[in-house]
Motif scaffolding. Structure first.
Motif, PDB file in Angstrom:
ATOM      1  N   CYS A 180       0.906  -1.232   0.089  1.00 49.64           N
ATOM      2  CA  CYS A 180      -0.097  -0.010  -0.027  1.00 49.64           C
ATOM      3  C   CYS A 180       0.806   1.302   0.002  1.00 49.64           C
ATOM      4  O   CYS A 180       0.183   2.446   0.101  1.00 49.64           O
ATOM      5  CB  CYS A 180      -1.175  -0.055   1.090  1.00 49.64           C
ATOM      6  SG  CYS A 180      -2.216  -1.266   1.256  1.00 49.64           S
ATOM      7  N   VAL A 181       2.199   1.099  -0.022  1.00 48.11           N
ATOM      8  CA  VAL A 181       2.983   2.552  -0.035  1.00 48.11           C
ATOM      9  C   VAL A 181       3.079   2.841  -1.509  1.00 48.11           C
ATOM     10  O   VAL A 181       3.018   2.216  -2.414  1.00 48.11           O
ATOM     11  CB  VAL A 181       4.162   2.198   0.661  1.00 48.11           C
ATOM     12  CG1 VAL A 181       3.979   1.900   2.374  1.00 48.11           C
ATOM     13  CG2 VAL A 181       5.148   0.990   0.062  1.00 48.11           C
ATOM     14  N   SER A 182       4.017   4.041  -1.588  1.00 47.13           N
ATOM     15  CA  SER A 182       4.439   4.640  -2.881  1.00 47.13           C
ATOM     16  C   SER A 182       5.489   3.805  -3.678  1.00 47.13           C
ATOM     17  O   SER A 182       6.144   2.679  -3.164  1.00 47.13           O
ATOM     18  CB  SER A 182       4.794   6.042  -2.634  1.00 47.13           C
ATOM     19  OG  SER A 182       5.854   6.034  -1.861  1.00 47.13           O
ATOM     20  N   LEU A 214      -1.718  10.788   2.552  1.00 51.03           N
ATOM     21  CA  LEU A 214      -3.338  10.300   2.885  1.00 51.03           C
ATOM     22  C   LEU A 214      -3.612   9.051   2.582  1.00 51.03           C
ATOM     23  O   LEU A 214      -4.367   8.297   3.230  1.00 51.03           O
ATOM     24  CB  LEU A 214      -4.111  11.346   2.164  1.00 51.03           C
ATOM     25  CG  LEU A 214      -4.058  12.979   2.458  1.00 51.03           C
ATOM     26  CD1 LEU A 214      -4.806  13.670   1.634  1.00 51.03           C
ATOM     27  CD2 LEU A 214      -4.431  13.168   3.729  1.00 51.03           C
ATOM     28  N   ILE A 215      -3.288   8.395   1.425  1.00 45.56           N
ATOM     29  CA  ILE A 215      -3.794   7.181   0.776  1.00 45.56           C
ATOM     30  C   ILE A 215      -3.167   6.070   1.446  1.00 45.56           C
ATOM     31  O   ILE A 215      -4.129   5.064   1.891  1.00 45.56           O
ATOM     32  CB  ILE A 215      -3.138   7.166  -0.707  1.00 45.56           C
ATOM     33  CG1 ILE A 215      -3.917   8.359  -1.436  1.00 45.56           C
ATOM     34  CG2 ILE A 215      -3.798   5.689  -1.316  1.00 45.56           C
ATOM     35  CD1 ILE A 215      -3.614   8.317  -2.941  1.00 45.56           C
ATOM     36  N   PRO A 217      -2.407   5.361   4.847  1.00 44.72           N
ATOM     37  CA  PRO A 217      -3.163   5.141   6.069  1.00 44.72           C
ATOM     38  C   PRO A 217      -4.519   4.662   5.892  1.00 44.72           C
ATOM     39  O   PRO A 217      -4.853   4.021   6.494  1.00 44.72           O
ATOM     40  CB  PRO A 217      -3.013   6.378   6.739  1.00 44.72           C
ATOM     41  CG  PRO A 217      -1.877   7.197   6.148  1.00 44.72           C
ATOM     42  CD  PRO A 217      -1.764   6.833   4.679  1.00 44.72           C
ATOM     43  N   ILE A 218      -5.273   5.311   4.720  1.00 45.31           N
ATOM     44  CA  ILE A 218      -6.669   4.948   4.528  1.00 45.31           C
ATOM     45  C   ILE A 218      -6.644   3.293   3.931  1.00 45.31           C
ATOM     46  O   ILE A 218      -7.586   2.622   4.576  1.00 45.31           O
ATOM     47  CB  ILE A 218      -7.086   5.829   3.504  1.00 45.31           C
ATOM     48  CG1 ILE A 218      -7.268   7.357   3.776  1.00 45.31           C
ATOM     49  CG2 ILE A 218      -8.679   5.242   3.003  1.00 45.31           C
ATOM     50  CD1 ILE A 218      -7.910   8.125   2.947  1.00 45.31           C
ATOM     51  N   LEU A 219      -5.690   3.204   3.071  1.00 44.94           N
ATOM     52  CA  LEU A 219      -5.713   1.677   2.784  1.00 44.94           C
ATOM     53  C   LEU A 219      -5.420   0.816   3.574  1.00 44.94           C
ATOM     54  O   LEU A 219      -5.924  -0.284   3.591  1.00 44.94           O
ATOM     55  CB  LEU A 219      -4.678   1.463   1.525  1.00 44.94           C
ATOM     56  CG  LEU A 219      -4.978   1.965   0.020  1.00 44.94           C
ATOM     57  CD1 LEU A 219      -3.976   2.257  -1.042  1.00 44.94           C
ATOM     58  CD2 LEU A 219      -6.264   1.510  -0.468  1.00 44.94           C
ATOM     59  N   THR A 220      -4.210   1.217   4.522  1.00 46.24           N
ATOM     60  CA  THR A 220      -4.152   0.212   5.501  1.00 46.24           C
ATOM     61  C   THR A 220      -5.253   0.067   6.727  1.00 46.24           C
ATOM     62  O   THR A 220      -5.418  -1.135   6.915  1.00 46.24           O
ATOM     63  CB  THR A 220      -2.913   0.656   6.275  1.00 46.24           C
ATOM     64  OG1 THR A 220      -1.889   1.199   5.447  1.00 46.24           O
ATOM     65  CG2 THR A 220      -2.233  -0.309   7.335  1.00 46.24           C
ATOM     66  N   GLY A 221      -6.101   0.923   6.766  1.00 44.32           N
ATOM     67  CA  GLY A 221      -6.928   0.816   7.751  1.00 44.32           C
ATOM     68  C   GLY A 221      -8.171   0.140   7.382  1.00 44.32           C
ATOM     69  O   GLY A 221      -8.569  -0.645   8.033  1.00 44.32           O
ATOM     70  N   ALA A 232      -4.844   5.336  11.785  1.00 43.54           N
ATOM     71  CA  ALA A 232      -4.799   5.954  10.452  1.00 43.54           C
ATOM     72  C   ALA A 232      -4.250   7.456  10.537  1.00 43.54           C
ATOM     73  O   ALA A 232      -3.106   8.071   9.959  1.00 43.54           O
ATOM     74  CB  ALA A 232      -5.924   5.814   9.620  1.00 43.54           C
ATOM     75  N   ILE A 233      -4.556   8.305  11.664  1.00 43.08           N
ATOM     76  CA  ILE A 233      -4.390   9.650  11.722  1.00 43.08           C
ATOM     77  C   ILE A 233      -2.847   9.756  12.408  1.00 43.08           C
ATOM     78  O   ILE A 233      -2.112  10.425  11.547  1.00 43.08           O
ATOM     79  CB  ILE A 233      -5.195  10.314  12.917  1.00 43.08           C
ATOM     80  CG1 ILE A 233      -6.708  10.258  12.285  1.00 43.08           C
ATOM     81  CG2 ILE A 233      -4.813  11.634  13.196  1.00 43.08           C
ATOM     82  CD1 ILE A 233      -7.846  10.886  13.109  1.00 43.08           C
TER      83      ILE A 233
END
Length: 403
Positions: A180-182, A214-215, A217-221, A232-233
């Motif tokens: 999920c990372v860049s 942003l992306i 943490p959202i995907l991981t959660g 996520a925050i």
């Protein structure tokens, strides 16, 4: 033709900022000769023969008359390319040293991960300029395809592979986080080796890295929140500190303090290499017993499978008829999809998921560096994927007769 027709030599107009379009033309009108000279330039690294051609960096200069003296370019990135070529060997040596002699890297504490990753991100930032983002807006389709493969197809692929191999909870969350990372910084060098579109690679890697605030943490959660608790925050704040701020600092320095950047740029690849080695070696050394266990060795095949399939998915996603890209861009998207910033995943796993969850990212760095650069070398030698069957199964009965 009278001899005085070309008494005024043509003047070649060069632009200081490379364009990302496929081609453009420049014309020069000579008052004395009453002739107009046209120069066509292509950003494609593949050379086509039209008229008299000169090779200048990543551009093809075509002159239709007269001899033009083109100054030799200064290759300021040669040292960076050499160090990038050495990086896979450094990664492999780091893995061997961490597993054979854990004391080599056990001194690297968790508190050192963030500064180390910040050093890597700063080395990216000092290569960026405001114009890079303007140029990115001029080529939205390749970057959009890269974003979809990076943050939609690849996370889904990671979850599918983890479940297909029945991955244990010890490594599951860290493995999915890695997906999920860049994109990885090394993918730009791989694009260079493969004769791909290096400009697209740099822009795609930079933009996905910034978007990861942003992306990721959202995907991981969404994907592993039911397996392990994910803040996520807090994760977003951590990415902001170790990714966004160093890249922004590098961008500001490259814009307003160019003499300083010129001074530190030669040493930044070395700093990035040392920081990468620290982020890989520490989790491998700390979790050595788990890695060398039967459960840990079972992680090797899923990691290799994930990266191999990711390269394939990235390539063919850019060949969909509705979004079909040229060969250079397809290679670039493939490499950017298969090579992700596993060092960032390792930092986040250590901070939010536990030290054992940092093992999949560490293994991922080794796998993606080896597979990615081998694929880039394959393309760079002029071979194509479609040639593989004939290379693996030679045609001994091929016809030698000409029609």
């Amino acid at each position: 033709m009278p001899s005085n027709i070309l008494s005024s030599p043509p003047v070649l107009l060069l632009t200081t900022k490379p364009k990302l379009s496929n081609s453009y033309k420049r014309s020069y009108f000579s008052p004395k000769s009453k002739l107009r000279f046209t120069y066509a330039c292509s950003t494609s690294p593949f050379i086509g023969r039209v008229g008299s051609q000169r090779r200048q960096g990543n551009a093809n200069l075509l002159s239709f008359s007269g001899d033009v003296a083109v100054p030799e370019p200064q290759d300021s990135s040669s040292s960076s390319q050499v160090l990038s070529a050495v990086l896979p060997f450094v990664v492999a040596a780091t893995a061997v040293a961490a597993l054979a002699q854990p004391m080599t890297f056990t001194w690297v504490s968790k508190q050192m991960y963030a500064p180390a990753l910040g050093g890597i991100m700063l080395s990216i930032g000092i290569r960026l300029s405001v114009d890079d983002f303007y140029l990115a807006l001029q080529r939205p389709l390749p970057l959009s395809i890269g974003f979809v493969t990076q943050y939609v197809l690849k996370p889904a692929l990671g979850v599918l592979i983890a479940n297909a191999f029945g991955m244990s909870r010890t490594f599951y969350a860290g493995f999915v986080l890695t997906c999920c990372v860049s994109g990885a910084q090394l993918s730009s060098y791989a694009s260079y080796l493969s004769k791909g579109d290096v400009a697209v690679s740099i822009l795609l890697t930079s933009s996905t890295t910034i978007a990861s605030v942003l992306i990721t943490p959202i995907l991981t959660g969404l994907l592993i929140g039911s397996v392990v608790p994910v803040d996520a925050i807090a994760m977003s704040k951590s990415i902001l500190q170790v990714v966004f701020f160093p890249i922004t600092l590098g961008l500001v320095l490259n814009t307003y303090a160019k003499p300083l950047v010129a001074l530190i740029r030669p040493v930044m690849p070395i700093i990035a290499m040392v920081c990468t080695s620290m982020c890989i070696g520490s989790p491998l050394a700390i979790n050595r017993s788990q890695i060398l266990s039967a459960e840990g060795l079972g992680l090797v095949l899923p990691v290799l499978t994930f990266h191999a399939v990711a390269f394939v998915v990235g390539y063919w996603a850019s060949k969909i008829p509705a979004f079909r890209q040229n060969e250079e861009v397809s290679r670039t998207i493939s490499l950017c999809t298969g090579m992700q910033s596993s060092t960032l995943a390792g930092l986040l796993a250590t901070q939010f998921l536990g030290s054992s969850q940092a093992v999949p990212p560490a293994c991922s760095v080794v796998a993606m560096a080896i597979i990615g650069l081998c694929l880039a070398s394959f393309w760079g030698k002029g071979w194509r994927i479609r040639d593989l069957p004939s290379m693996l199964i030679p045609d001994h009965n091929g016809s030698t007769m000409k029609a």
